[in-house]
Scaffold this motif. Structure first.
Motif, PDB file in Angstrom:
ATOM      1  N   HIS A  39     -31.544  18.193   7.144  1.00 45.83           N
ATOM      2  CA  HIS A  39     -32.293  17.301   6.263  1.00 45.83           C
ATOM      3  C   HIS A  39     -33.595  16.939   6.975  1.00 45.83           C
ATOM      4  O   HIS A  39     -33.587  16.651   8.175  1.00 45.83           O
ATOM      5  CB  HIS A  39     -31.494  16.024   5.984  1.00 45.83           C
ATOM      6  N   ILE A  40     -34.703  16.953   6.215  1.00 47.62           N
ATOM      7  CA  ILE A  40     -35.993  16.538   6.757  1.00 47.62           C
ATOM      8  C   ILE A  40     -36.537  15.412   5.885  1.00 47.62           C
ATOM      9  O   ILE A  40     -36.482  15.473   4.661  1.00 47.62           O
ATOM     10  CB  ILE A  40     -36.993  17.711   6.867  1.00 47.62           C
ATOM     11  N   ILE A  41     -37.018  14.370   6.541  1.00 48.07           N
ATOM     12  CA  ILE A  41     -37.540  13.181   5.867  1.00 48.07           C
ATOM     13  C   ILE A  41     -39.045  13.155   6.058  1.00 48.07           C
ATOM     14  O   ILE A  41     -39.541  13.317   7.186  1.00 48.07           O
ATOM     15  CB  ILE A  41     -36.914  11.898   6.445  1.00 48.07           C
ATOM     16  N   MET A  42     -39.764  12.952   4.946  1.00 47.81           N
ATOM     17  CA  MET A  42     -41.223  12.930   5.016  1.00 47.81           C
ATOM     18  C   MET A  42     -41.786  12.017   3.945  1.00 47.81           C
ATOM     19  O   MET A  42     -41.091  11.658   3.002  1.00 47.81           O
ATOM     20  CB  MET A  42     -41.777  14.338   4.819  1.00 47.81           C
ATOM     21  N   GLY A  43     -43.050  11.703   4.081  1.00 48.70           N
ATOM     22  CA  GLY A  43     -43.756  10.973   3.048  1.00 48.70           C
ATOM     23  C   GLY A  43     -44.272  11.917   1.977  1.00 48.70           C
ATOM     24  O   GLY A  43     -44.319  13.135   2.161  1.00 48.70           O
ATOM     25  N   ILE A  60     -36.173  15.237   1.830  1.00 46.81           N
ATOM     26  CA  ILE A  60     -36.092  13.854   1.363  1.00 46.81           C
ATOM     27  C   ILE A  60     -37.501  13.287   1.466  1.00 46.81           C
ATOM     28  O   ILE A  60     -38.095  13.262   2.546  1.00 46.81           O
ATOM     29  CB  ILE A  60     -35.109  13.017   2.202  1.00 46.81           C
ATOM     30  N   VAL A  61     -38.041  12.882   0.322  1.00 47.96           N
ATOM     31  CA  VAL A  61     -39.415  12.399   0.264  1.00 47.96           C
ATOM     32  C   VAL A  61     -39.400  10.898  -0.008  1.00 47.96           C
ATOM     33  O   VAL A  61     -38.757  10.433  -0.960  1.00 47.96           O
ATOM     34  CB  VAL A  61     -40.216  13.131  -0.849  1.00 47.96           C
ATOM     35  N   MET A  79     -37.261   4.164   4.196  1.00 46.88           N
ATOM     36  CA  MET A  79     -36.696   4.919   5.316  1.00 46.88           C
ATOM     37  C   MET A  79     -35.196   4.652   5.423  1.00 46.88           C
ATOM     38  O   MET A  79     -34.406   5.576   5.658  1.00 46.88           O
ATOM     39  CB  MET A  79     -37.396   4.532   6.625  1.00 46.88           C
ATOM     40  N   ALA A  80     -34.792   3.405   5.236  1.00 42.65           N
ATOM     41  CA  ALA A  80     -33.359   3.069   5.317  1.00 42.65           C
ATOM     42  C   ALA A  80     -32.565   3.875   4.292  1.00 42.65           C
ATOM     43  O   ALA A  80     -31.489   4.410   4.605  1.00 42.65           O
ATOM     44  CB  ALA A  80     -33.152   1.575   5.114  1.00 42.65           C
ATOM     45  N   LYS A  81     -33.065   3.987   3.074  1.00 48.39           N
ATOM     46  CA  LYS A  81     -32.376   4.746   2.028  1.00 48.39           C
ATOM     47  C   LYS A  81     -32.364   6.240   2.370  1.00 48.39           C
ATOM     48  O   LYS A  81     -31.354   6.929   2.159  1.00 48.39           O
ATOM     49  CB  LYS A  81     -33.043   4.506   0.672  1.00 48.39           C
ATOM     50  N   ALA A  82     -33.473   6.745   2.902  1.00 46.90           N
ATOM     51  CA  ALA A  82     -33.542   8.163   3.285  1.00 46.90           C
ATOM     52  C   ALA A  82     -32.461   8.491   4.320  1.00 46.90           C
ATOM     53  O   ALA A  82     -31.749   9.494   4.194  1.00 46.90           O
ATOM     54  CB  ALA A  82     -34.929   8.493   3.829  1.00 46.90           C
ATOM     55  N   ILE A  83     -32.333   7.641   5.310  1.00 47.21           N
ATOM     56  CA  ILE A  83     -31.337   7.874   6.364  1.00 47.21           C
ATOM     57  C   ILE A  83     -29.926   7.709   5.816  1.00 47.21           C
ATOM     58  O   ILE A  83     -29.021   8.479   6.159  1.00 47.21           O
ATOM     59  CB  ILE A  83     -31.625   6.952   7.570  1.00 47.21           C
ATOM     60  N   LEU A 103     -42.529   3.948  10.356  1.00 45.12           N
ATOM     61  CA  LEU A 103     -41.312   3.424   9.736  1.00 45.12           C
ATOM     62  C   LEU A 103     -40.060   3.979  10.404  1.00 45.12           C
ATOM     63  O   LEU A 103     -39.040   3.292  10.507  1.00 45.12           O
ATOM     64  CB  LEU A 103     -41.281   3.778   8.242  1.00 45.12           C
ATOM     65  N   GLY A 104     -40.122   5.220  10.859  1.00 44.99           N
ATOM     66  CA  GLY A 104     -38.946   5.882  11.411  1.00 44.99           C
ATOM     67  C   GLY A 104     -38.656   5.587  12.865  1.00 44.99           C
ATOM     68  O   GLY A 104     -37.518   5.733  13.315  1.00 44.99           O
ATOM     69  N   LEU A 105     -39.653   5.148  13.611  1.00 46.14           N
ATOM     70  CA  LEU A 105     -39.475   4.929  15.049  1.00 46.14           C
ATOM     71  C   LEU A 105     -38.285   4.027  15.388  1.00 46.14           C
ATOM     72  O   LEU A 105     -37.471   4.374  16.249  1.00 46.14           O
ATOM     73  CB  LEU A 105     -40.772   4.410  15.670  1.00 46.14           C
ATOM     74  N   PRO A 106     -38.114   2.883  14.706  1.00 51.89           N
ATOM     75  CA  PRO A 106     -36.974   2.019  15.058  1.00 51.89           C
ATOM     76  C   PRO A 106     -35.606   2.666  14.789  1.00 51.89           C
ATOM     77  O   PRO A 106     -34.611   2.276  15.396  1.00 51.89           O
ATOM     78  CB  PRO A 106     -37.159   0.785  14.164  1.00 51.89           C
ATOM     79  N   PHE A 107     -35.543   3.639  13.882  1.00 58.61           N
ATOM     80  CA  PHE A 107     -34.283   4.287  13.537  1.00 58.61           C
ATOM     81  C   PHE A 107     -33.971   5.480  14.439  1.00 58.61           C
ATOM     82  O   PHE A 107     -32.850   5.986  14.442  1.00 58.61           O
ATOM     83  CB  PHE A 107     -34.332   4.806  12.086  1.00 58.61           C
ATOM     84  N   SER A 108     -34.965   5.949  15.184  1.00 55.49           N
ATOM     85  CA  SER A 108     -34.863   7.233  15.877  1.00 55.49           C
ATOM     86  C   SER A 108     -34.128   7.144  17.210  1.00 55.49           C
ATOM     87  O   SER A 108     -34.238   6.167  17.934  1.00 55.49           O
ATOM     88  CB  SER A 108     -36.256   7.815  16.100  1.00 55.49           C
ATOM     89  N   ASP A 109     -33.406   8.243  17.492  1.00 54.80           N
ATOM     90  CA  ASP A 109     -32.674   8.388  18.752  1.00 54.80           C
ATOM     91  C   ASP A 109     -33.414   9.305  19.721  1.00 54.80           C
ATOM     92  O   ASP A 109     -33.185   9.263  20.926  1.00 54.80           O
ATOM     93  CB  ASP A 109     -31.296   9.006  18.487  1.00 54.80           C
TER      94      ASP A 109
END
Length: 160
Positions: A39-43, A60-61, A79-83, A103-109
């Motif tokens: 899965h890839i998440i993008m704007g 996932i857009v 971003m929360a919904k995308a993840i 937006l994604g930085l706080p969610f990233s590992d």
């Protein structure tokens, strides 16, 4: 695992006018190798910069536009919904652009970053990587050559 993947210059430039400002064929190959089958998440703007959806990936857009529904994509508003809709236990890649990386930085590992050793004029930027939060675990320098106008380094960061 949530992984941000990007190519950014020394001044964190990502692109200008919804286009990359460099051409690194080996980085494209690496991006394809890492993200294929995931899965890839993008704007929305990043999605619209592609001539067509990228093969062998679930798109996932994230968009605030009402009724935005490109064929073959899942569209969400956050971003929360995308993840949330991504399969648990699988690698998920956040692929941009600048606002989506913020937006994604706080969610990233993990961050897979290609650092392009040059400064560019840009209108989209990668967020600063705070060394208190992130540790570099791999670094592979790639010198410029006849197909790559700039030196660059593949860098892998993991959250501390």
């Amino acid at each position: 695992m949530i992984i941000m993947i990007a190519a950014a210059s020394e001044n964190n430039a990502l692109g200008k006018n919804n286009e990359l400002v460099w051409h690194l064929p080996n980085d494209f190959k690496r991006f394809k190798s890492l993200t294929s089958g995931h899965h890839i998440i993008m704007g929305r703007k990043t999605f619209e910069s592609f001539p067509k959806p990228l093969p062998n990936r679930t798109h996932i857009v994230i968009s605030r536009q009402e009724n935005y529904a490109p064929q073959g994509c899942i569209v969400v508003k956050s971003m929360a919904k995308a993840i949330e809709i991504c399969p648990l236990g699988e690698s998920v890649y956040i692929i941009g652009g600048g606002e989506i990386y913020n937006l994604g930085l706080p969610f990233s590992d993990k961050i897979e970053l290609t650092r392009v050793h040059h400064n560019f004029e840009a209108d989209a930027f990668f967020p600063e990587i705070n060394p208190q939060d992130w540790e570099i675990v791999n670094s592979e320098f790639q010198p410029k050559d006849d197909k790559h106008q700039f030196d660059y380094t593949y860098q892998t960061y993991v959250r501390k």
